[in-house]
Design an enzyme around this catalytic site. Sequence first.
Site, PDB file in Angstrom:
ATOM      1  N   SER A  69     -47.782 -46.483  59.443  1.00 50.77           N
ATOM      2  CA  SER A  69     -46.976 -45.442  59.291  1.00 50.77           C
ATOM      3  C   SER A  69     -46.353 -44.663  60.229  1.00 50.77           C
ATOM      4  CB  SER A  69     -47.344 -45.202  57.845  1.00 50.77           C
ATOM      5  OG  SER A  69     -45.727 -44.634  57.121  1.00 50.77           O
ATOM      6  N   LYS A  93     -33.922 -27.780  39.868  1.00 47.05           N
ATOM      7  CA  LYS A  93     -34.955 -26.678  40.272  1.00 47.05           C
ATOM      8  C   LYS A  93     -36.262 -26.899  40.131  1.00 47.05           C
ATOM      9  CE  LYS A  93     -35.336 -23.485  43.413  1.00 47.05           C
ATOM     10  NZ  LYS A  93     -35.025 -24.228  44.835  1.00 47.05           N
TER      11      LYS A  93
END
Lengths: 180, 298
Positions: free
Chosen positions: B120, B172
């Site tokens: 990765s 949010k």
Amino acid sequence: MALDISITILTQPKKGFQQLHHNGGVLWAVGILMVAGISRSMVNVSLGFSSYSSMYFLVQALKSVFTTFFSSAVIFCSCRLFNGKATFMQTFQAVAFAYLPFILIGPLSLALILFSYPAQLTIISSFVLLALTIWSLVLIIIGLRETQQFSTGKTILVLLAPVIFISFLLIIAAISIYIF
Amino acid sequence: MDISGRKIIGGLLIISIIAILIAFVVTSLDTVNIGNNIGLINIEGVISSNASGSLLTKPRQSFLSQLRAAEQDPSIKALVIRIDSPGGTSGTSQELFQAVLRIRQKGIPVIVSMGDTAASGGYYVASAADYIFANGSTITGSIGVIMEFTNLEELYNKIGIKYEIIKSGAYKDAGHSARSLTPAEEKLFADLIHDVWDQFVTDVTESRGLEREKVEALADGRILTGRQALEAGLIDEIGGLEEALNKAQEAAGIVGPFRIKSYQEPLSWFERILSVINNVPNILENLPRSSISIRYQY
């Protein structure tokens, strides 16, 4: 005068430190630490401890002065506990002049810089540095012995006392971190 | 010691002082090239922007600061990066990738040697190098992005914790641990993940000179062995650190012996003692993450 004392310390340490004790030379002591600091750091770079630059060498030299000043204070306290006779400045001078052998590595430092740190010279310099460190340690013992008017055994004990004390504190701190 | 002996020592002392001053002036002029050096940087463990350290020890230099040091070091002729990492945060992985590219742009060949794992984000960094070595059994690949949330809603309900959230916009508090994701939030995060994944694939495609379709086919998060990665073109050769150093020597055109220059300061004796004491599994690392992070991590 200071050059004369320096030569005497390197050739006849006992007599040299006795002369230093009576004459003094704080500025020379700082100068020795600066030059020895630069010289040592030039060799240390070759040992792969850090990257190099002139600023790095200068910082190492200043660091050497402050470190010695601080370690002299610790040694001075230890000497006082063992009824040493010298003042702090005399102790500092004795410790600083004991760094004289490191100046002798100068030609090797220059060779390392000029010949781009060849591998063979790097190996040699590490052994030379080790030998000079031992010489310097012997000079510290003689210097403190003469300035503080101790016996050799007592001087070694005075030098080891702070190390033992600080090691003890660090072990306590380390155990505390482990427990808590 | 007689007078002549003193004169010799005195002369040696003065010559030494002059030699040190000349050496200092020469280094001030910055004309010195310190030998045949090959830089060596170890990227080990999870990639993160935080340099590890503790209350009593100075922070270990971050991978990025080591790469910067190598980039600015005029004495190295090639750089070997030893990677043994499952990846880590996406931003730092990309910063390391860019740092490796900058070193290459300065004309310094960069060779990667993969250890047990370079997956990765670890592979992301490796892909920026000129040449990649991996062992046959190295775990690599895992080209993909992961982001995870912990939904603690039921736990909060059981222990009587209720969050009151006042927010300026609909998203949010997206990913908050006190509730599940809404479908809109899921799409938002899926788009975000896809964008970060796309950057990974694009960078690997460009830096390795592979076809995008080929990389996309591998970029489903799958892990590969070093041998499989060689067949897929993700690495260049099977080999270890020794082979990587030899390749670096060859790429730099160094004939004869060379010095390996590390950018990680050695541990002091006190730090060594503490590292032994602190070398216990960090259980906090395995707890659910309280903050959101996008990671290139296997």
